[in-house]
Enzyme design. Structure first.
Site, PDB file in Angstrom:
ATOM      1  N   CYS A   2       0.938  -1.253   0.009  1.00 25.56           N
ATOM      2  CA  CYS A   2      -0.042   0.122   0.113  1.00 25.56           C
ATOM      3  C   CYS A   2       0.909   1.298   0.163  1.00 25.56           C
ATOM      4  O   CYS A   2       1.904   1.191  -0.090  1.00 25.56           O
ATOM      5  CB  CYS A   2      -0.891   0.172   1.262  1.00 25.56           C
ATOM      6  SG  CYS A   2      -1.762  -1.458   1.387  1.00 25.56           S
ATOM      7  N   ILE A 299      11.692  -9.922 -19.593  1.00 24.29           N
ATOM      8  CA  ILE A 299      11.647  -8.872 -20.572  1.00 24.29           C
ATOM      9  C   ILE A 299      12.864  -8.933 -21.534  1.00 24.29           C
ATOM     10  O   ILE A 299      14.245  -9.253 -20.703  1.00 24.29           O
ATOM     11  CB  ILE A 299      11.507  -7.425 -19.876  1.00 24.29           C
ATOM     12  CG1 ILE A 299      11.004  -6.313 -20.964  1.00 24.29           C
ATOM     13  CG2 ILE A 299      12.777  -7.257 -18.948  1.00 24.29           C
ATOM     14  CD1 ILE A 299      10.622  -5.162 -19.934  1.00 24.29           C
TER      15      ILE A 299
END
Length: 638
Positions: A2, A299
């Protein structure tokens, strides 16, 4: 995972309004796109008793555990203790069992609730019991105090500004700057540190008066002021001399348990897989403990020297994962403005670019991803440790050290290319006469002391304090006592480079996309174990991670253990001669940049000219200067 922000105040003139709290919280909505929560209470005068400070707590939630419950701010039964936090408490199930046995009642299944109940029992000592990554704020009504704490390895950031009768804090610097009375004055000393390390070391920030809570620290704000202390103090002087068989067995158990704890989630979970040893070992442990193929993500880039996808694919096939591979063409012009805004402080690690892309692509499939960060620091994996070892050997040969450090070496011709063998030899010789820790800083710094002296204007030098950027590394190095140089260097990296650069890079890039990144190697139990290993168990014949190969050698293909180490980077050298050339020159030599009075125009021009002519690869230095200038335009000039 958060974002948190808030304030506490004992002076009513410094109160933070409910509206201001919402503005602060909105700044970090990307960290928690699922929900928002607030607690706001004005200062209470209770004559003849001491006043209860005012408090404002704001929270943005990325739901990972107990999706229906766990809303923050969260309180105990009588609402005398409230908490908001960013991160995960991985041992919350064990803590919950202990707390329930002590009579505490739980209303949710979240890890957050363990914080308030353990705080009720232990006070600020509660942080010592958490195994996790976290930045926590606890409001204690009875004791009239706000308690802040950051995890041991600095995986989660926590900024604060304490002035007079108020403290303001947040997961990102921008939450503090949402308040107009928080100053935006650049600290010249922080610029000096930034150009040394490519980041601003804790506890400082780029702005005067604003601090970062250091890893393993807690802070208590009350009507008595602010008190900061370290709750985690590992003994890096200790060396584990137990038989190798016992160490091997403990490593296997600790590592697999660290991975197991970090696989807890009520949302889709996967892992970054570069094809290097560390991320591959994490995935192998995940797959051994899972009843279905683990989702893995790699990636790739068009430039072969920056592309590791073939190695990742090999590991994925060996382990039987559900592999996802993305090919991207990185565009610095497209991504630079996003990086400058999200990172708040100038941060010159260009690998933030591929980290941004892999986080973006991974978030499309999962909400939580495990990574291999920390393995190089714990098990001596960086190539630069070879130079450290060689330097230590030469230190033991006094006459040879004097020969290698002699000025005669400086007269030898060499290519201007940064990575030429002769230039590397000359740079090694230049540093060999120094103390080991000063030598190491000279090798790893972006601008060493000599280059910074050539870069700075007299007016800027006059603004610098007497502090030396070297002190940050020196204090970390000397925590290891009289242990060998490679251990000192690697554990110094663990407490400096890792939290200030790597963890910051991963936190910001992942949270910008609402992705939680977990790092099993940074389980503090594993860290304390690895820190105590004798260097011979980690590093032999110029290669690190030897104990990993011995213990986990059968989990990965032999080619992965033997492959050369690659950096996670982008072609800055090429970009500055092509795609970024115009932006670079226009930014660094602009009237606006030169009028700041920080850097000598002739030195900046020389760096640019040598790089453009291919005489020298100044890409890391130019990137640091460009990021600093663009950061000032975003956060200071606006």
């Amino acid at each position: 995972m958060c974002g948190i922000t808030g304030a506490a105040w004992t002076d009513p003139q410094l109160a933070v309004s409910a509206e201001a709290l919402r503005r602060m919280t909105d700044c970090i909505s990307h960290r928690g796109p699922d929900d928002a929560g607030y607690l706001h209470r004005e200062l209470e005068n209770r004559n003849p008793y001491p006043a209860v400070p005012g408090v404002a707590l704001g929270h943005r939630r990325l739901s990972i555990i107990d999706l229906a419950g766990g809303k923050q701010p969260l309180a105990n039964e009588d609402e005398t203790v409230w908490t908001i936090f960013n991160g995960e408490i991985f041992n919350f199930a064990a803590l919950r069992g202990r707390l329930e046995g002590a009579g505490h009642t739980f209303r949710t299944h979240s890890d957050t609730e363990t914080i308030v109940h353990l705080y009720e029992d232990e006070g600020p000592d509660c942080f010592r019991h958490f195994n996790g990554m976290f930045a926590i704020a606890i409001w204690d009504l009875r004791e009239r105090r706000l308690v802040l704490g950051r995890d041991r390895l600095g995986q989660k950031p926590l900024y604060y500004y304490h002035h007079a009768g108020r403290i303001v804090f947040g997961s990102e610097l921008k939450t503090l700057l949402a308040l107009p009375d928080v100053p935006r004055e650049i600290d010249p000393t922080a610029i000096d540190e930034y150009l040394t390390y490519q980041y601003v070391p804790h506890p400082n920030t780029i702005l005067k008066g604003i601090k970062k809570l250091a890893p393993g620290e807690l802070a208590v704000f009350s009507d008595a002021g602010l008190h900061v202390e370290r709750y985690w103090k590992p003994d890096f002087t200790h060396e584990d001399r137990r038989p190798a068989a016992l160490q091997d067995a403990e490593l296997r158990e600790l590592f697999d348990d660290a991975v197991r704890l970090r696989m807890q989630a009520d949302v889709p979970l996967g892992a970054f897989l570069s094809g290097g040893v560390d991320s591959s070992l994490v995935v192998s442990s995940m797959q051994r403990q899972s009843d279905r193929p683990v989702k893995t993500f790699s990636i790739g880039f068009p430039q072969k020297e920056y592309d590791e996808t073939s190695f990742a694919r090999q590991v994925a096939e060996h382990l039987g994962t559900e592999h996802h591979e993305f090919q991207v063409t990185p565009s610095a012009l497209e991504i630079l403005p996003k990086l400058i805004w999200h990172y708040d402080e100038p941060m010159a690690d260009s690998s933030a670019i591929p980290t941004w892309y892999v986080s973006q692509q991974t978030r499309a499939e999962v909400t939580v991803a495990l990574s291999g960060d920390g393995g190089d620091e714990l098990f001596a994996g960086y190539r630069r440790y070879r130079a450290v070892g060689l330097g230590a050997m030469i230190d033991r040969l006094g006459p040879l050290k004097r020969v290698l450090g002699a000025k005669l070496w400086q007269q030898l011709p060499s290519s201007g290319r940064q990575k030429s063998r002769m230039r590397q030899a000359k740079r090694f010789a230049e540093a060999i006469a120094m103390a080991p820790e000063r030598r190491y800083l000279d090798w790893v710094s972006i601008f060493n002391e000599t280059r910074r002296g050539q870069l700075y204007t007299d007016a800027f030098v006059a603004q610098l304090s007497d502090s030396d950027p070297f002190d940050f590394l020196k204090s970390a190095w000397r925590r290891c006592g009289k242990r060998d140089a490679i251990t000192c260097a690697s554990l110094a990296d663990l407490t400096t480079y890792l939290p200030c650069d790597l963890n910051c890079k991963v936190d910001i890039a992942s949270m910008a996309h609402g992705l939680e990144c977990r790092q099993p190697f940074l389980d503090y139990r594993l860290v304390e174990f690895a820190a105590a290993l004798p260097i011979g168990r980690k590093y032999q014949r110029g290669r690190g991670k030897q104990i990993l190969r011995k213990v986990f050698g059968d989990r990965l293909p032999a080619q992965i253990w033997d492959r050369p180490k690659m950096g996670f980077g982008v072609p800055l050298d090429y970009w500055f001669r092509h795609e970024l050339k115009e932006l670079l020159i226009d930014s660094l030599l602009s009237e606006k940049a030169l009028s700041r009075g920080l850097f000598r125009e002739e030195t900046v021009r020389q760096l640019l000219d040598e790089h453009m002519a291919g005489q020298f690869d100044h890409s890391a230095r130019l990137w640091a200067l460009l990021v600093l200038e663009l950061w000032q335009r975003e956060w200071i000039d606006a």
